[in-house]
Each structure stands twice: as structure tokens, then as C-alpha cells.
Design a protein around this motif. Sequence first.
Motif, PDB file in Angstrom:
ATOM      1  N   GLU A   1      39.979  25.129  53.689  1.00  0.00           N
ATOM      2  CA  GLU A   1      38.852  24.207  54.743  1.00  0.00           C
ATOM      3  C   GLU A   1      38.925  23.202  54.916  1.00  0.00           C
ATOM      4  O   GLU A   1      38.755  22.405  56.120  1.00  0.00           O
ATOM      5  CB  GLU A   1      37.394  25.011  53.737  1.00  0.00           C
ATOM      6  N   GLU A   2      39.569  22.726  53.574  1.00  0.00           N
ATOM      7  CA  GLU A   2      39.827  20.603  54.008  1.00  0.00           C
ATOM      8  C   GLU A   2      40.696  20.743  54.709  1.00  0.00           C
ATOM      9  O   GLU A   2      40.977  19.359  55.462  1.00  0.00           O
ATOM     10  CB  GLU A   2      39.203  20.306  52.585  1.00  0.00           C
ATOM     11  N   ASP A   3      42.034  20.834  54.440  1.00  0.00           N
ATOM     12  CA  ASP A   3      43.493  20.847  54.751  1.00  0.00           C
ATOM     13  C   ASP A   3      43.659  21.695  56.319  1.00  0.00           C
ATOM     14  O   ASP A   3      43.940  20.787  56.988  1.00  0.00           O
ATOM     15  CB  ASP A   3      44.229  20.524  53.768  1.00  0.00           C
TER      16      ASP A   3
ATOM     17  N   PRO B   1      41.479  22.314  59.365  1.00  0.00           N
ATOM     18  CA  PRO B   1      41.147  20.709  60.741  1.00  0.00           C
ATOM     19  C   PRO B   1      42.654  21.032  61.070  1.00  0.00           C
ATOM     20  O   PRO B   1      42.662  20.380  61.926  1.00  0.00           O
ATOM     21  CB  PRO B   1      40.744  19.915  59.640  1.00  0.00           C
TER      22      PRO B   1
ATOM     23  N   ARG C   1      42.980  22.898  63.754  1.00  0.00           N
ATOM     24  CA  ARG C   1      42.455  22.478  65.010  1.00  0.00           C
ATOM     25  C   ARG C   1      42.389  22.022  66.151  1.00  0.00           C
ATOM     26  O   ARG C   1      42.447  20.912  67.636  1.00  0.00           O
ATOM     27  CB  ARG C   1      40.655  22.114  64.527  1.00  0.00           C
ATOM     28  N   ARG C   2      43.169  20.324  65.796  1.00  0.00           N
ATOM     29  CA  ARG C   2      43.513  19.583  66.096  1.00  0.00           C
ATOM     30  C   ARG C   2      44.680  19.847  67.093  1.00  0.00           C
ATOM     31  O   ARG C   2      44.640  19.125  67.621  1.00  0.00           O
ATOM     32  CB  ARG C   2      43.741  18.490  64.870  1.00  0.00           C
TER      33      ARG C   2
ATOM     34  N   SER D   1      36.368  31.446  58.432  1.00  0.00           N
ATOM     35  CA  SER D   1      35.475  30.157  57.477  1.00  0.00           C
ATOM     36  C   SER D   1      33.888  30.697  56.728  1.00  0.00           C
ATOM     37  O   SER D   1      33.654  30.921  55.377  1.00  0.00           O
ATOM     38  CB  SER D   1      34.788  28.750  58.359  1.00  0.00           C
TER      39      SER D   1
END
Length: 196
Positions: free
Chosen positions: A69-71, A74, A77-78, A94
Motif C-alpha cells: 500500500e505505501e510503496d 504508489p 501508479r507513478r 487496495s
Amino acid sequence: MSQKPQIEPLPAELVHEPLNWLFAEHYRHRQLCRLIERVGTATVLLREETEEILTFLRQDMALHIIDEEEDLFPLLRRRCLPEDELGPLLGSLSAEHRDDMEQTRVLTTLLEQALAEGRPPGHDLETRRLFTDFALHERRHIALENAIILPIARLRLTPGDLRALSTRMAARRGVVLDRTEDERPADGLEPSGGSV
Ligand SMILES: [Fe+2]
Ligand SMILES: [Fe+2]
């Protein structure tokens, strides 16, 4: 007498290969699923297996969800391209992580009660189904991540992304990885807490 753990430990060297680390972690989740089904449907209390499940849910499972979720998510998504069409899948995975955390709390309470009372946690059909459904959903979740998320991550994440991912996942477990100044990620993906 203490028996051998049913869930194998992770090889330490995988800390430098974060996507293989996540893949290996998924293999351990499959071992967890087998254990959960066995303990949740047993007619006697399997005390050591119950304690192993509780430890895994509180530590390894919780950290794995935070890693994604945190690494990982993201970063994906980038980096992913529009043709990867990953957005909706990341959204539903998620949502499953949120459900997992809720279900994990329910199973943890049942397992703790079983240990305290010295009886099996799956004491009726409905309770047993909580355990078998958890394993069913978890296996489906892992299959999607292995089949789609990790292969796209292998294609899209840069060497710097992978090093940043390793650093953060290791830091989350109290391990400090050395890195040189030119390995620092460019996109603000810095570890929180300043221990690395
Ligand atoms: Fe996940
Ligand atoms: Fe996962």
C-alpha cells in the motif's frame, strides 16, 4: 515439545531483490492459508499452529500489506503506462487489503479466544467458514498480484525504484541497508523515520 514452523522463513538475501521478496512472501501466504484451513476446521485445538498463525498475522501479514500500500502500489501508479490499465485493479486490490485487515482482526480474536479457552477456534459451521473463506480470498488475491502486478512491476520500475523499495521494506523490519548517494531515488520516495 516444539514442532517445526509450518511457514518457512524468508531467505535474508532477498532483501536486495524486492519483487522476488514479495513473490516469496506470497508463497509464505499460501502456506499460511493451508495452516488457517487446518486450524480453523480442526476438531481439537492445534495450539502451536494457532500461535504460528497469530504471529504471522500480527507481523508478516501486516507488514506485507503496508509494503504494497505505501510503496509498491504508489510506485506502480507513478510508473505504469495508460495501456497497462492498472488503475482499477490496484483500486480493487487496495479494497481487498482493507477487507483483509478487518478479517484478520476477526480471525485473531477467534484464535486468541481458542487459546484462552483450550478449544478449537472453528466450533461451528459458520465459524469454520470464516477461516476457509479467508484462505479462499487470500489465494485469489495472491494469484492476481503474481499474475499481473509483479510482472508489470518488473517491466516498469526503474533500478532506482527497486533500490528504494528494498530500503523501505528493510527499514520497516529494522534493517538498515547501505546505499551510495547516487542510488537515492529521485521521486521523493524516501524512507520515513530517518533510520536509513
Ligand atoms: Fe496484496
Ligand atoms: Fe501481496
